[in-house]
Design an enzyme around this catalytic site. Structure first.
Site, PDB file in Angstrom:
ATOM      1  N   ARG A  15       0.841  -1.204   0.000  1.00 29.39           N
ATOM      2  CA  ARG A  15       0.000   0.000   0.000  1.00 29.39           C
ATOM      3  C   ARG A  15       0.879   1.257   0.000  1.00 29.39           C
ATOM      4  O   ARG A  15       2.072   1.202   0.265  1.00 29.39           O
ATOM      5  CB  ARG A  15      -0.911   0.007   1.240  1.00 29.39           C
ATOM      6  CG  ARG A  15      -2.009  -1.026   1.175  1.00 29.39           C
ATOM      7  CD  ARG A  15      -2.803  -1.108   2.472  1.00 29.39           C
ATOM      8  NE  ARG A  15      -2.009  -1.651   3.554  1.00 29.39           N
ATOM      9  CZ  ARG A  15      -2.428  -1.810   4.806  1.00 29.39           C
ATOM     10  NH1 ARG A  15      -3.652  -1.442   5.135  1.00 29.39           N
ATOM     11  NH2 ARG A  15      -1.647  -2.313   5.730  1.00 29.39           N
ATOM     12  N   LYS A  74       2.349   1.829   7.299  1.00 30.14           N
ATOM     13  CA  LYS A  74       2.733   1.025   8.462  1.00 30.14           C
ATOM     14  C   LYS A  74       3.716   1.773   9.340  1.00 30.14           C
ATOM     15  O   LYS A  74       4.369   2.731   8.913  1.00 30.14           O
ATOM     16  CB  LYS A  74       3.375  -0.288   7.999  1.00 30.14           C
ATOM     17  CG  LYS A  74       2.439  -1.193   7.225  1.00 30.14           C
ATOM     18  CD  LYS A  74       1.231  -1.624   8.021  1.00 30.14           C
ATOM     19  CE  LYS A  74       1.561  -2.725   8.998  1.00 30.14           C
ATOM     20  NZ  LYS A  74       0.335  -3.200   9.698  1.00 30.14           N
ATOM     21  N   TYR A  93      -0.445   4.207  10.533  1.00 33.28           N
ATOM     22  CA  TYR A  93      -0.812   3.201  11.543  1.00 33.28           C
ATOM     23  C   TYR A  93       0.411   3.002  12.423  1.00 33.28           C
ATOM     24  O   TYR A  93       1.527   2.827  11.921  1.00 33.28           O
ATOM     25  CB  TYR A  93      -1.148   1.858  10.882  1.00 33.28           C
ATOM     26  CG  TYR A  93      -2.494   1.807  10.208  1.00 33.28           C
ATOM     27  CD1 TYR A  93      -3.669   2.042  10.915  1.00 33.28           C
ATOM     28  CD2 TYR A  93      -2.603   1.484   8.862  1.00 33.28           C
ATOM     29  CE1 TYR A  93      -4.912   1.979  10.288  1.00 33.28           C
ATOM     30  CE2 TYR A  93      -3.839   1.416   8.227  1.00 33.28           C
ATOM     31  CZ  TYR A  93      -4.988   1.670   8.955  1.00 33.28           C
ATOM     32  OH  TYR A  93      -6.205   1.606   8.333  1.00 33.28           O
ATOM     33  N   HIS A  95       0.150   1.421  16.194  1.00 35.70           N
ATOM     34  CA  HIS A  95      -0.033   0.271  17.112  1.00 35.70           C
ATOM     35  C   HIS A  95       1.101   0.194  18.134  1.00 35.70           C
ATOM     36  O   HIS A  95       1.674  -0.872  18.347  1.00 35.70           O
ATOM     37  CB  HIS A  95      -0.119  -1.042  16.317  1.00 35.70           C
ATOM     38  CG  HIS A  95      -1.332  -1.114  15.439  1.00 35.70           C
ATOM     39  ND1 HIS A  95      -2.607  -1.277  15.931  1.00 35.70           N
ATOM     40  CD2 HIS A  95      -1.486  -1.003  14.096  1.00 35.70           C
ATOM     41  CE1 HIS A  95      -3.480  -1.289  14.945  1.00 35.70           C
ATOM     42  NE2 HIS A  95      -2.829  -1.102  13.816  1.00 35.70           N
ATOM     43  N   GLU A 117      -4.990   4.484  13.869  1.00 42.20           N
ATOM     44  CA  GLU A 117      -5.934   3.596  14.555  1.00 42.20           C
ATOM     45  C   GLU A 117      -6.535   4.216  15.815  1.00 42.20           C
ATOM     46  O   GLU A 117      -7.500   3.686  16.347  1.00 42.20           O
ATOM     47  CB  GLU A 117      -5.277   2.245  14.890  1.00 42.20           C
ATOM     48  CG  GLU A 117      -4.250   2.247  16.009  1.00 42.20           C
ATOM     49  CD  GLU A 117      -2.856   2.693  15.570  1.00 42.20           C
ATOM     50  OE1 GLU A 117      -2.682   3.080  14.392  1.00 42.20           O
ATOM     51  OE2 GLU A 117      -1.947   2.667  16.422  1.00 42.20           O
ATOM     52  N   ARG A 202     -27.195  -4.198  17.873  1.00 38.89           N
ATOM     53  CA  ARG A 202     -26.546  -4.482  16.590  1.00 38.89           C
ATOM     54  C   ARG A 202     -27.377  -5.502  15.801  1.00 38.89           C
ATOM     55  O   ARG A 202     -27.533  -5.394  14.593  1.00 38.89           O
ATOM     56  CB  ARG A 202     -25.126  -5.009  16.843  1.00 38.89           C
ATOM     57  CG  ARG A 202     -24.338  -5.301  15.591  1.00 38.89           C
ATOM     58  CD  ARG A 202     -23.974  -4.047  14.814  1.00 38.89           C
ATOM     59  NE  ARG A 202     -23.326  -4.395  13.545  1.00 38.89           N
ATOM     60  CZ  ARG A 202     -23.016  -3.526  12.595  1.00 38.89           C
ATOM     61  NH1 ARG A 202     -23.285  -2.243  12.761  1.00 38.89           N
ATOM     62  NH2 ARG A 202     -22.442  -3.914  11.494  1.00 38.89           N
ATOM     63  N   VAL A 238     -15.200 -11.246  15.841  1.00 41.10           N
ATOM     64  CA  VAL A 238     -15.582 -10.560  17.086  1.00 41.10           C
ATOM     65  C   VAL A 238     -14.539  -9.509  17.457  1.00 41.10           C
ATOM     66  O   VAL A 238     -13.376  -9.586  17.064  1.00 41.10           O
ATOM     67  CB  VAL A 238     -15.724 -11.532  18.283  1.00 41.10           C
ATOM     68  CG1 VAL A 238     -16.857 -12.505  18.048  1.00 41.10           C
ATOM     69  CG2 VAL A 238     -14.430 -12.262  18.536  1.00 41.10           C
ATOM     70  N   VAL A 266     -10.615 -13.845  11.276  1.00 41.90           N
ATOM     71  CA  VAL A 266     -10.214 -12.463  10.952  1.00 41.90           C
ATOM     72  C   VAL A 266      -9.746 -11.744  12.224  1.00 41.90           C
ATOM     73  O   VAL A 266      -8.885 -10.867  12.184  1.00 41.90           O
ATOM     74  CB  VAL A 266     -11.381 -11.696  10.283  1.00 41.90           C
ATOM     75  CG1 VAL A 266     -10.926 -10.307   9.850  1.00 41.90           C
ATOM     76  CG2 VAL A 266     -11.932 -12.459   9.088  1.00 41.90           C
ATOM     77  N   ALA A 267     -10.296 -12.148  13.362  1.00 40.97           N
ATOM     78  CA  ALA A 267      -9.943 -11.483  14.633  1.00 40.97           C
ATOM     79  C   ALA A 267      -8.542 -11.848  15.114  1.00 40.97           C
ATOM     80  O   ALA A 267      -8.163 -11.514  16.243  1.00 40.97           O
ATOM     81  CB  ALA A 267     -10.979 -11.834  15.701  1.00 40.97           C
ATOM     82  N   ASP A 269      -5.756 -10.604  14.539  1.00 42.56           N
ATOM     83  CA  ASP A 269      -4.881  -9.493  14.938  1.00 42.56           C
ATOM     84  C   ASP A 269      -5.115  -9.101  16.395  1.00 42.56           C
ATOM     85  O   ASP A 269      -4.321  -8.355  16.972  1.00 42.56           O
ATOM     86  CB  ASP A 269      -5.026  -8.286  13.998  1.00 42.56           C
ATOM     87  CG  ASP A 269      -6.428  -7.727  13.971  1.00 42.56           C
ATOM     88  OD1 ASP A 269      -7.371  -8.436  14.365  1.00 42.56           O
ATOM     89  OD2 ASP A 269      -6.584  -6.558  13.574  1.00 42.56           O
ATOM     90  N   ALA A 298      -2.942 -12.123   9.459  1.00 41.64           N
ATOM     91  CA  ALA A 298      -3.174 -10.965  10.334  1.00 41.64           C
ATOM     92  C   ALA A 298      -3.330  -9.656   9.555  1.00 41.64           C
ATOM     93  O   ALA A 298      -3.869  -8.686  10.091  1.00 41.64           O
ATOM     94  CB  ALA A 298      -2.033 -10.860  11.343  1.00 41.64           C
TER      95      ALA A 298
END
Ligand SMILES: NC(=O)c1ccc[n+]([C@@H]2O[C@H](COP(=O)([O-])OP(=O)(O)OC[C@H]3O[C@@H](n4cnc5c(N)ncnc54)[C@H](O)[C@@H]3O)[C@@H](O)[C@H]2O)c1
Length: 374
Positions: A15, A74, A93, A95, A117, A202, A238, A266-267, A269, A298
């Site tokens: 990216r 990143k 990003y 983190h 984030e 939701r 989730v 997918v969770a 990460d 991830a």
């Protein structure tokens, strides 16, 4: 303002933080845009496209040394730490709550850093994370369908079925951004889709927008165990904000699942929502435990940089324009969402969770700014 765009150097990161269209907007606002040579290549933007937009193509050294605001995707990695410096604002990003060496490098350098984030609107939404969740959600059934093919180790089932043959069953655990987008694509493929969600509000919302196309069920341990037995493809989606993902799928539950079914967690990460999930990469995305194929990449959006770059820059550009037009201090004073994104200002940690994570002193953003440091 002089705005730089650095080329990403993390492995498998294609990216780029600004498109030529974004560069043109900034140039039209009277700013100078410096793009590191070949920064856009991974996303199919040639240097000439940036030049036509009014940007200058520069070297690695120039983009870091001449920029006032540096855009990245990143977080900086160790070889980039010596380039961090006072007077530079980094927007990317980060983190850093999970990265002590980088936090210390940012603090020691005197740089100002704003993390995508943690930019957070008044209603608690994270606008610069949402597009990556949309993409990961939309990729999940695609990846799952691929690994359900027999030569890939899966059951050998076509999610959409055909006339006269039952379609595959997809179970989505968590009906947030990832879960909703996964369900939309799975429905589009022709699968039977069930979403398990814990929030009644939701669920009501999903019922309104997806009525009749999915089965919506309250998430509980028993419900998960029962639903897993029926599923060909399970998508873990989730999130409990600020916490590790709950381990909703136990190793024991895998025993009740169909042989060679697929779990796309997918969770991952946030640690993943299955006990047996561990992070994998695009180079080696799957492994099998108790007959269940696990896909736990991830950084799923990294697989589709052309889409991801556009989706990311659509949401970051308005903030970049604010920073450029009003200056860093002016922009964060005007925009509370952007202010929440500020993690480090001239040697002070201004994001409480980051300070706590590393035992560093927390300074309120106002105090850091009042000290005249940004
Ligand atoms: N692997 C990747 O490349 C990638 C990319 C983007 C996002 N993600 C991750 O995907 C996860 C989901 O992100 P999101 O943006 O959809 O979050 P979100 O907050 O929009 O949705 C999470 C949903 O999970 C629900 N939930 C919480 N506990 C639950 C439970 N016990 N049972 C059922 N539902 C439960 C919440 O009510 C919420 O609706 C996060 O961990 C995020 O970091 C991963």
């Amino acid at each position: 303002m002089r705005i730089g765009v650095a080329k990403e150097i993390k492995p498998q990161e294609y990216r780029v933080a600004l498109t030529p269209a974004g560069a043109r907007e900034l140039v039209q606002h009277g700013h100078e845009v410096l793009v590191e040579s070949a920064a856009g290549i991974g996303s199919a933007f040639a240097d000439e496209a940036y030049e036509r937009a009014g940007a200058s193509i520069v070297t690695l050294d120039e983009v870091w040394s001449r920029s006032e605001l540096l855009l990245k995707v990143k977080e900086p990695i160790a070889v980039e730490y010596p380039r961090l410096r006072e007077g530079l604002t980094l927007f990317t990003y980060l983190h850093i709550a999970a990265d002590e060496p980088l936090t210390r490098a940012l603090v020691d350098s005197g740089i100002t850093s704003i993390a995508y984030e943690t930019v957070e609107t008044g209603d608690g939404a994270l606008p610069l994370l949402a597009p990556m969740s949309e993409i990961a959600g939309r990729l999940a059934p695609q990846a799952g369908a691929h690994y359900l093919e027999r030569p890939k180790g899966g059951r050998g089932i076509l999610l959409g079925g055909v006339a006269g043959v039952t379609p595959g069953r997809v179970l989505v655990i968590g009906g947030g951004i990832v879960g909703y987008n996964a369900a939309v694509i799975a429905i589009g493929l022709g699968a039977q889709v069930t979403i398990l969600e814990r929030s009644v509000d939701r669920m009501r919302y999903l019922e309104q927008i997806m009525s009749g196309r999915v089965t919506l069920l309250m998430s509980s341990s028993l419900q998960i165990e029962e639903a897993l037995k029926e599923a060909d493809l399970v998508i873990g989606a989730v999130l409990i904000p600020g916490a590790l993902a709950p381990k909703l799928v136990t190793r024991e539950m895998l025993g009740g699942m169909k042989e060679a079914s697929v779990l796309v967690d997918v969770a991952i990460d946030q640690g993943g929502c299955a006990e047996t999930s561990r992070p994998t990469t695009h180079d080696d995305p799957v492994y099998t435990v108790d007959g269940v194929v696990h896909y736990c990449v991830a950084n799923m959006p990294g697989a589709v940089p052309i889409t991801s770059t556009r989706a990311l820059t659509n949401v970051t550009l308005p903030y970049v324009e604010e920073l450029a037009d009003h200056g860093v201090v002016g922009a964060i004073q005007r925009d509370a969402a952007l202010a929440r994104g500020v993690n480090v200002v001239a040697g002070r940690v201004t994001y409480e969770a980051v300070a706590q994570a590393h035992g560093l002193e927390y300074t309120r953003l106002d105090d850091a700014l009042a000290a005249g440091v940004a």
